[in-house]
Design a protein around this motif. Structure first.
Motif, short mmCIF file in Angstrom:
data_model
loop_
_atom_site.label_atom_id
_atom_site.label_comp_id
_atom_site.label_asym_id
_atom_site.label_seq_id
_atom_site.Cartn_x
_atom_site.Cartn_y
_atom_site.Cartn_z
N GLU A 1 0.83 -1.21 0.00
CA GLU A 1 0.00 0.00 0.00
C GLU A 1 0.86 1.26 0.00
N VAL A 2 2.00 1.22 0.73
CA VAL A 2 2.92 2.37 0.73
C VAL A 2 3.48 2.59 -0.68
N PHE A 3 3.86 1.50 -1.34
CA PHE A 3 4.36 1.61 -2.72
C PHE A 3 3.26 2.11 -3.65
N ALA A 4 2.03 1.68 -3.44
CA ALA A 4 0.92 2.12 -4.29
C ALA A 4 0.68 3.61 -4.12
N ILE A 5 0.77 4.10 -2.87
CA ILE A 5 0.61 5.54 -2.63
C ILE A 5 1.75 6.31 -3.28
N GLY A 6 2.98 5.80 -3.14
CA GLY A 6 4.13 6.44 -3.78
C GLY A 6 3.99 6.47 -5.29
N LEU A 7 3.45 5.39 -5.88
CA LEU A 7 3.24 5.34 -7.33
C LEU A 7 2.21 6.38 -7.76
N LYS A 8 1.14 6.49 -6.97
CA LYS A 8 0.09 7.46 -7.29
C LYS A 8 0.61 8.89 -7.23
N LEU A 9 1.39 9.20 -6.19
CA LEU A 9 1.98 10.53 -6.07
C LEU A 9 2.95 10.82 -7.21
N LYS A 10 3.69 9.79 -7.60
CA LYS A 10 4.64 9.94 -8.72
C LYS A 10 3.90 10.25 -10.01
N GLU A 11 2.80 9.52 -10.26
CA GLU A 11 2.02 9.74 -11.49
C GLU A 11 1.38 11.12 -11.48
N GLN B 1 2.54 13.78 -9.93
CA GLN B 1 3.60 14.76 -10.13
C GLN B 1 3.99 14.84 -11.60
N GLU B 2 4.10 13.68 -12.26
CA GLU B 2 4.45 13.69 -13.69
C GLU B 2 3.35 14.32 -14.51
N PHE B 3 2.08 14.10 -14.12
CA PHE B 3 0.96 14.69 -14.86
C PHE B 3 0.93 16.19 -14.69
#
Length: 222
Positions: A206-216, A218-220
């Motif tokens: 879940e921590v990795f999923a949150i990090g992935l969402k924040l990364k996406e 930020q890129e958007f």
């Protein structure tokens, strides 16, 4: 950072190896004894068909607790440093009882063992792939989230297999013996270490999923 990651990964693998070796080392006597008894019985049976077959024994580790108003088992051990006997309180013991398990019980144990081996291998492979991806700077990815969730699922399955096996053993032992003044408890039946590790793996996913969402996001935004 990579150096620390490698150290932690090696420590985890070392702990897993030591735990497996420790278990095999202390189980070897029981395994070798069972093999020897089975081999001797298989060897003697065709040569002496009229001879009564030797009854096999199965070993079990059980935890016992004194019943209210029950009489305690009185025992002692010899202390070589003081050259005297000291009293002992029996809470856990290993017993050998006639091997009267049904065919269904033995088949169930065999199936669980067959499920356990590939599941453990899957956890090790997924863990190594996860470490390899992190070392390659591929941290917050969908693949890593899925790997962590699969690791959690495998660890949950391992906990379930051990718990079911322990419960079946407990039922079998309780149906075979009864100790005056004591009750056989279910202590240690639930495989808490694997269960806790599974929950930690799901939390990390879940921590990795949150990090992935924040990364996406930020890129958007960029």
């Amino acid at each position: 950072m990579k150096r620390r990651l490698n150290i932690f990964a090696l420590l985890i693998l070392l702990a897993l190896t030591i735990h497996t070796g420790y278990t095999l080392f202390y189980s070897w006597e029981e395994i070798s004894t069972a093999y020897k008894e089975g081999y001797e019985n298989a060897k003697e049976f065709p040569e002496q068909p009229n001879k009564q077959k030797k009854k096999l024994l199965s070993r079990h580790d059980i935890c016992i607790r004194k019943k209210a108003g029950g009489t305690a088992i009185i025992d002692s051990i010899y202390n070589t440093k003081t050259n005297s006997y000291i009293p002992t309180d029996i809470q856990k013991m290993q017993i050998s009882i006639p091997d009267n398990e049904s065919a269904g019980y033995k088949v169930s144990i065999a199936i669980m063992a067959l499920l356990l081996v590939p599941t453990v291998i899957a956890v090790i492979v997924l863990f190594l792939k996860l470490i390899g991806a992190i070392q390659s700077a591929l941290l917050f990815t969908k693949t890593n989230v899925l790997r962590l969730r699969w690791i959690g699922g495998c660890l949950l399955l391992i906990a379930a297999i051990y718990t079911i096996g322990n419960y079946m053993e407990l039922v079998s032992v309780r149906s075979a013996i009864e100790i005056s003044g004591y009750e056989i408890t279910s202590e240690g039946m639930i495989e808490f270490p694997s269960l806790i590790n599974a929950l930690i793996a799901f939390l990390a996913a879940e921590v990795f999923a949150i990090g992935l969402k924040l990364k996406e996001e930020q890129e958007f935004t960029i």
